[in-house]
Scaffold this motif. Structure first.
Motif, PDB file in Angstrom:
ATOM      1  N   PRO A   1     -14.619   5.123  -4.083  1.00  0.00           N
ATOM      2  CA  PRO A   1     -13.273   4.551  -4.238  1.00  0.00           C
ATOM      3  C   PRO A   1     -12.211   5.616  -4.003  1.00  0.00           C
ATOM      4  O   PRO A   1     -12.383   6.781  -4.375  1.00  0.00           O
ATOM      5  CB  PRO A   1     -13.259   4.060  -5.692  1.00  0.00           C
ATOM      6  CG  PRO A   1     -14.696   3.941  -6.073  1.00  0.00           C
ATOM      7  CD  PRO A   1     -15.424   4.999  -5.313  1.00  0.00           C
ATOM      8  N   LYS A   2     -11.118   5.231  -3.392  1.00  0.00           N
ATOM      9  CA  LYS A   2     -10.046   6.176  -3.087  1.00  0.00           C
ATOM     10  C   LYS A   2      -9.042   6.329  -4.219  1.00  0.00           C
ATOM     11  O   LYS A   2      -8.155   7.167  -4.145  1.00  0.00           O
ATOM     12  CB  LYS A   2      -9.333   5.738  -1.814  1.00  0.00           C
ATOM     13  CG  LYS A   2     -10.248   5.784  -0.591  1.00  0.00           C
ATOM     14  CD  LYS A   2      -9.515   5.397   0.681  1.00  0.00           C
ATOM     15  CE  LYS A   2     -10.441   5.513   1.895  1.00  0.00           C
ATOM     16  NZ  LYS A   2      -9.763   5.142   3.157  1.00  0.00           N
ATOM     17  N   GLY A   3      -9.182   5.532  -5.235  1.00  0.00           N
ATOM     18  CA  GLY A   3      -8.341   5.694  -6.415  1.00  0.00           C
ATOM     19  C   GLY A   3      -7.056   4.918  -6.392  1.00  0.00           C
ATOM     20  O   GLY A   3      -6.452   4.685  -7.435  1.00  0.00           O
ATOM     21  N   VAL A   4      -6.608   4.541  -5.219  1.00  0.00           N
ATOM     22  CA  VAL A   4      -5.360   3.791  -5.078  1.00  0.00           C
ATOM     23  C   VAL A   4      -5.588   2.685  -4.060  1.00  0.00           C
ATOM     24  O   VAL A   4      -6.240   2.905  -3.030  1.00  0.00           O
ATOM     25  CB  VAL A   4      -4.198   4.698  -4.622  1.00  0.00           C
ATOM     26  CG1 VAL A   4      -2.920   3.890  -4.446  1.00  0.00           C
ATOM     27  CG2 VAL A   4      -3.968   5.816  -5.624  1.00  0.00           C
ATOM     28  N   ALA A   5      -5.060   1.531  -4.305  1.00  0.00           N
ATOM     29  CA  ALA A   5      -5.147   0.411  -3.364  1.00  0.00           C
ATOM     30  C   ALA A   5      -3.812  -0.311  -3.348  1.00  0.00           C
ATOM     31  O   ALA A   5      -3.220  -0.568  -4.404  1.00  0.00           O
ATOM     32  CB  ALA A   5      -6.264  -0.547  -3.740  1.00  0.00           C
ATOM     33  N   ILE A   6      -3.323  -0.589  -2.155  1.00  0.00           N
ATOM     34  CA  ILE A   6      -2.029  -1.254  -1.993  1.00  0.00           C
ATOM     35  C   ILE A   6      -2.243  -2.533  -1.203  1.00  0.00           C
ATOM     36  O   ILE A   6      -2.809  -2.514  -0.102  1.00  0.00           O
ATOM     37  CB  ILE A   6      -1.030  -0.338  -1.263  1.00  0.00           C
ATOM     38  CG1 ILE A   6      -0.853   0.966  -2.040  1.00  0.00           C
ATOM     39  CG2 ILE A   6       0.307  -1.037  -1.084  1.00  0.00           C
ATOM     40  CD1 ILE A   6       0.048   1.961  -1.358  1.00  0.00           C
ATOM     41  N   GLN A   7      -1.810  -3.615  -1.747  1.00  0.00           N
ATOM     42  CA  GLN A   7      -1.941  -4.885  -1.048  1.00  0.00           C
ATOM     43  C   GLN A   7      -0.826  -5.086  -0.030  1.00  0.00           C
ATOM     44  O   GLN A   7      -1.072  -5.573   1.069  1.00  0.00           O
ATOM     45  CB  GLN A   7      -1.950  -6.028  -2.073  1.00  0.00           C
ATOM     46  CG  GLN A   7      -3.120  -5.964  -3.048  1.00  0.00           C
ATOM     47  CD  GLN A   7      -3.074  -7.073  -4.071  1.00  0.00           C
ATOM     48  OE1 GLN A   7      -2.090  -7.818  -4.161  1.00  0.00           O
ATOM     49  NE2 GLN A   7      -4.136  -7.200  -4.861  1.00  0.00           N
ATOM     50  N   LYS A   8       0.395  -4.708  -0.397  1.00  0.00           N
ATOM     51  CA  LYS A   8       1.528  -4.864   0.513  1.00  0.00           C
ATOM     52  C   LYS A   8       2.513  -3.737   0.275  1.00  0.00           C
ATOM     53  O   LYS A   8       2.788  -3.371  -0.867  1.00  0.00           O
ATOM     54  CB  LYS A   8       2.212  -6.224   0.298  1.00  0.00           C
ATOM     55  CG  LYS A   8       3.382  -6.468   1.243  1.00  0.00           C
ATOM     56  CD  LYS A   8       4.011  -7.822   0.992  1.00  0.00           C
ATOM     57  CE  LYS A   8       5.206  -8.056   1.927  1.00  0.00           C
ATOM     58  NZ  LYS A   8       5.844  -9.368   1.703  1.00  0.00           N
ATOM     59  N   LEU A   9       3.059  -3.208   1.374  1.00  0.00           N
ATOM     60  CA  LEU A   9       4.016  -2.107   1.303  1.00  0.00           C
ATOM     61  C   LEU A   9       5.271  -2.502   2.072  1.00  0.00           C
ATOM     62  O   LEU A   9       5.204  -2.808   3.269  1.00  0.00           O
ATOM     63  CB  LEU A   9       3.403  -0.833   1.888  1.00  0.00           C
ATOM     64  CG  LEU A   9       4.126   0.482   1.599  1.00  0.00           C
ATOM     65  CD1 LEU A   9       4.082   0.794   0.101  1.00  0.00           C
ATOM     66  CD2 LEU A   9       3.495   1.613   2.384  1.00  0.00           C
ATOM     67  N   ARG A  10       6.390  -2.486   1.393  1.00  0.00           N
ATOM     68  CA  ARG A  10       7.666  -2.824   2.022  1.00  0.00           C
ATOM     69  C   ARG A  10       8.358  -1.530   2.455  1.00  0.00           C
ATOM     70  O   ARG A  10       8.705  -0.699   1.627  1.00  0.00           O
ATOM     71  CB  ARG A  10       8.555  -3.596   1.056  1.00  0.00           C
ATOM     72  CG  ARG A  10       7.972  -4.923   0.586  1.00  0.00           C
ATOM     73  CD  ARG A  10       8.773  -5.485  -0.573  1.00  0.00           C
ATOM     74  NE  ARG A  10       8.757  -4.562  -1.702  1.00  0.00           N
ATOM     75  CZ  ARG A  10       9.524  -4.717  -2.800  1.00  0.00           C
ATOM     76  NH1 ARG A  10      10.368  -5.746  -2.882  1.00  0.00           N
ATOM     77  NH2 ARG A  10       9.447  -3.841  -3.778  1.00  0.00           N
TER      78      ARG A  10
END
Length: 954
Positions: A456-465
């Protein structure tokens, strides 16, 4: 079948009864009969929870420890007399401790293991001077403030916190969420964990406290909130009961899938064997820490015996494995027995509690007389127990090693180890390495949540504005088309290309990101760059563009590392002053005058030094030659250094000094002349008369006004490169500007387009370049900064620059720009020198080839000769007064003296001896003839001069 079971039960009961009777006999107190006791008993209390597996396991371990110790040390004169009390909650535990101290008069208490909210138990032990020994980690909640009478023979929680920090560093997780059981002990551990994470530059993104009595609905709501966060690393610090509930609910919330990372402390890791299989299945992929217990034959033998005793003594608690808490309890009893023996046999009077009034308190407890000695002895006890070396430091076991384990469907496996000295290592080794390691490369294969082997990369982003500025100039950085909403034109530019390259380098995935221009409903810019940054965290998750990193902006956003050159420069017109006398400028008039005077003075000195040598050799020359020697010699020696022009050694010494001075002056002249044509180009200072152009909406306006104190009325704003160029061509006299003050990336484009017309002058004012902006304390800053470093150092960076700025674009270097913009020296720069040389040549031709020039030359020669005769006459006047005595025939005595001299020389030549060639005699005759000719010529010349003088006077 029923009879067989009954027979087994009876047999077990009889065996247990015999065991108890043997133990009682071994600890006999001598109360029956009048014979003096052979062993002295020391009363020790034990508070246990008989309804839990933990309490049953510890109870059996205490009994086995006492039996094994005295079986091994039968010659000891003291015996521990264990008084047990059973408690099922906090109130029962406090009551049991109070009864043991007050009524049973015990001198130490073992086993408080409940996560109590109060601090009453350690306070009771402190007042009565009775050591309270808790061999579970949860007992740490019993004493929030350090007390010498609270002893916890378990590893220090600070070491565990450092181990988790090393694990996060190894996996490159820069933030984590902590879920902990809401108790005093967990709060203390959280403070240690926060300190360890800060030292490792790891951020606690969120902390969630969950009560032991929390309902599943409440826990599920907290998990849903955490699921919406970007952080995917969770650290759990709970007991086995609450922890198993948490992971079952996390499985239902789909948070035990790929991309998540879960860590558990040893509070849960040491109790995995007490968790049911359903909870273990939900915990698949979890990483955890637990105390490392070295495998030995004694440990294996103890495990087998413990299983048998559990079957006999606690048949309702069988089916589970022994854990480290039972081993710590075993070693603690051994240590307590050793400490009591070291104190020595004591009589009942010494064992009595002090009955003085000063020893009483509100609970009626009194002070133990041997409690302080028992504490001191425990601190000095060292032995090799079942868990390894037993040695207390400040009431806790000294730093030990930890196992890093991985939970899978049917159990767990050890994948590595951690120690305070060596850090993470794949295999346990007692030898010390040279450096501390956080590398996880050599750990065994890890199964992550979701049955995945991908870390796991430790961070997950579903959407970035992504917010970008709307620019009307310098669109090479960000180009937002005007018809964006109609034709869906792609937003392009250098900053966007850098952003796309950075997204590809991130160590986590972003499901979707949307680039949104900062415009109003009409499609125009919605404000300044500061307005854009104030919307980060609201309308945008990140701001991308040519956004300068400034200190005041860092107060409301966090910036990544810069991806462009930093600095602000001043650009002016490349105007070069025209001056045909530039070659004179290296030296001031006083230096030129000093050089000329020095040349004349050196000539006079050389004339005086050479006069004596000329008299000896009779080669002084004519008066005209003497006069020329005075003025011309210092210059001619530089032009013709190979000619032997002096005869005196002292003259040569003077020439060496003169040449040294001349070379120094020439080098200084050359260096100063070079500085005039190069360094002067960088000399520029702000003046109240200058008009300065800046980019519209840029921070440079505040910079000029606040830091450089430029009048705001002298600042004009422009948007494009062409507007800059047009304003500079007009000049301030016609409504334009005198200079441009802007950042280096913009000026690079400007100079590339108008190469030879402008130049950079003055100092480069420091700024931090362009960067991406995030909300304050955003965990993405570190990840994006690392990715920016990878992009800027990559070879594709040049391709990105040339694609946006053109093929001629090159990295900026101020010194290169000066060399590039400085024109070569022209003939006009030395026009004055060439005019002087040409004038000298024409004058020489005029005097040599024209009649007028020849007459003028004759006049000059006449006056020159008169001056030479005058100077020669004054110089020879003393000699003439003593030697010149004209006789009656008109010949001077000096002429008479010359005759013998000549004859002497002739006689000398004639007497040169045999074998002398005849041509030497002929040469001597020729010399005599030449001298006679010169004398005749001198006489005729004097006559001519006399005639000319009479003509001039007439």
């Amino acid at each position: 079948m029923i009879r067989i079971q009954g027979f087994v039960s009876v047999a077990c009961f009889l065996f247990y009864l015999a065991w108890k009777m043997g133990a009682a006999a071994a600890a006999g107190d001598g109360s029956n009969g009048t014979v003096a006791p052979t062993h002295y008993s020391v009363r020790i209390g034990a508070v246990l929870d008989s309804n839990s597996f933990m309490g049953a396991m510890i109870d059996v371990c205490i009994s086995m420890a006492r039996w094994d110790f005295y079986a091994t040390h039968a010659d000891y004169r003291t015996r521990l007399d264990i008084h047990r009390k059973y408690a099922h909650n906090d109130f029962d535990m406090t009551s049991a401790v109070l009864e043991l101290i007050k009524n049973e008069e015990v001198h130490s208490i073992l086993g408080p293991q409940t996560w109590t909210e109060g601090k009453l138990v350690p306070e009771l032990g402190g007042k009565a001077h009775v050591p309270v020994i808790s061999f579970t980690d949860r007992g740490g909640s019993l004493s929030y403030t350090p007390s010498p009478y609270f002893i916890r023979p378990a590893p220090n929680d600070l070491d565990q916190a450092k181990a988790f920090a090393s694990i996060c560093q190894g996996f490159e997780w820069h933030e984590a969420v902590v879920l902990y059981q809401d108790t005093n002990y967990a709060t203390r551990f959280l403070s240690m964990l926060n300190k360890a994470f800060q030292d490792a530059d790891i951020r606690l993104a969120h902390v969630v406290a969950i009560s032991t009595l929390a309902e599943d609905r409440h826990i599920m709501n907290e998990l849903k909130k955490l699921k919406k966060m970007q952080t995917r690393v969770f650290l759990v610090h709970m007991n086995a009961v609450l922890g198993s509930r948490l992971f079952i609910l996390a499985k239902k919330a789909d948070m035990m899938s790929e991309g998540y990372a879960w860590l558990v402390t040893h509070s849960l890791g040491n109790s995995l064997n007490s968790i049911d299989s359903a909870a273990i299945e939900c915990m698949e992929g979890v990483l955890g820490l637990r105390a490392h217990v070295p495998k030995t034959k004694n440990l294996d033998n103890f495990r087998n015996r413990w299983k048998k005793n559990m079957l006999l003594m606690k048949p309702d608690s069988t089916g589970r494995e022994l854990n480290v808490y039972g081993l710590w309890a075993y070693d603690t009893v051994w240590a307590l027995a050793m400490a009591v023996e070291n104190i020595g046999p004591v009589n009942p009077d010494f064992l009595d509690i002090n009955n003085s009034k000063s020893g009483s308190d509100m609970f009626g407890v009194q002070i133990s007389q041997i409690g302080p000695k028992l504490v001191r002895e425990l601190q000095n006890i060292t032995f090799q127990g079942l868990t390894g070396e037993f040695y207390l430091i400040d009431g806790q076991l000294k730093a030990s090693s930890w196992e890093i384990f991985n939970v899978f469907e049917t159990g767990d496996k050890t994948i590595g180890y951690w120690t305070s000295d060596q850090g993470i290592m794949p295999k346990f080794s007692s030898s010390t390495r040279q450096s501390y390691s956080t590398s996880i490369k050599e750990l065994k294969t890890i199964i992550w949540p979701g049955d995945s082997v991908k870390q796991p990369k430790g961070v997950a982003i579903q959407k970035l504005r992504v917010g970008v500025p709307k620019k009307y100039g310098f669109t090479q950085f960000v180009n937002v088309p005007d018809n964006l909403h109609t034709n869906q034109t792609k937003i392009t530019g250098y900053s966007l290309d850098i952003f796309h390259a950075v997204m590809a380098q991130l160590n986590f995935s972003v499901d979707y990101y949307e680039i949104i221009p900062f415009t109003n409903e009409s499609g125009f810019s919605n404000g300044t760059y500061n307005d854009l940054l104030h919307n980060v965290g609201k309308a945008f998750d990140i701001a991308v563009g040519d956004i300068t990193i400034l200190a005041d902006r860092a107060g409301y956003v966090d910036f990544t590392l810069p991806y462009s050159e930093s600095g602000t420069v001043l650009v002016v017109k490349n105007k070069k002053g025209k001056d045909m006398w530039s070659f004179v400028k290296p030296f001031r008039w006083d230096l030129w005058l000093t050089i000329i005077s020095t040349c004349i003075f050196i000539g006079i000195v050389l004339r005086l030094l050479e006069h004596r040598e000329n008299e000896k050799s009779d080669s002084a020359g004519t008066n005209n030659q003497k006069f020329e020697f005075l003025f011309w010699f210092p210059i001619s020696i530089l032009a013709f250094p190979e000619k032997n022009m002096v005869a005196s050694h002292w003259s040569r010494f003077v020439l060496v000094v003169w040449l040294l001075m001349a070379y120094i002056m020439m080098q200084s002249y050359t260096a100063n002349l070079s500085a005039i044509f190069t360094v002067d180009q960088l000399d520029f200072r702000f003046s109240n008369d200058y008009y300065i152009g800046i980019q519209k909406g840029s921070f440079t306006k505040d910079f000029l006004v606040d830091r450089l104190h430029v009048n705001e009325s002298k600042i004009k704003e422009y948007s494009t490169i062409k507007e800059y160029h047009y304003a500079m061509n007009k000049g301030s006299e016609n409504g334009g500007i005198d200079a441009i003050f802007d950042e280096i990336p913009y000026m690079k484009l400007f100079l590339d387009q108008y190469d030879s017309d402008y130049k950079i002058v003055g100092t480069t004012f420091r700024t931090d370049g362009f960067g991406f902006a995030f909300p304050l304390k955003s965990p993405l800053v570190v990840n994006f900064s690392r990715a920016i470093l990878s992009v800027t150092e990559d070879e594709n960076m040049s391709a990105i620059e040339q694609r946006n700025f053109g093929p001629k674009y090159s990295p900026f270097n101020q010194s290169d720009s000066v060399n590039k913009q400085s024109p070569s020296l022209t003939a006009f720069d030395f026009g004055g020198l060439f005019i002087l040389v040409a004038s000298a040549l024409l004058f020489a031709l005029f005097c040599s080839e024209t009649s007028v020039g020849q007459k003028l030359t004759e006049r000059v020669r006449y006056y020159h000769h008169r001056c030479s005769v005058f100077l020669s006459f004054r110089g020879n006047e003393p000699k003439v007064n003593s030697t010149v005595n004209p006789d009656r025939s008109g010949d001077s005595s000096s002429e008479k003296e010359k005759g013998p001299d000549v004859s002497d020389r002739l006689n000398l030549d004639d007497s040169s001896g045999p074998g002398t060639p005849a041509r030497e005699s002929e040469q001597g005759n020729a010399d005599i003839s030449a001298k006679d000719g010169q004398a005749n010529e001198s006489e005729s010349e004097q006559k001519d001069i006399a005639v000319s003088a009479r003509q001039i006077s007439s």
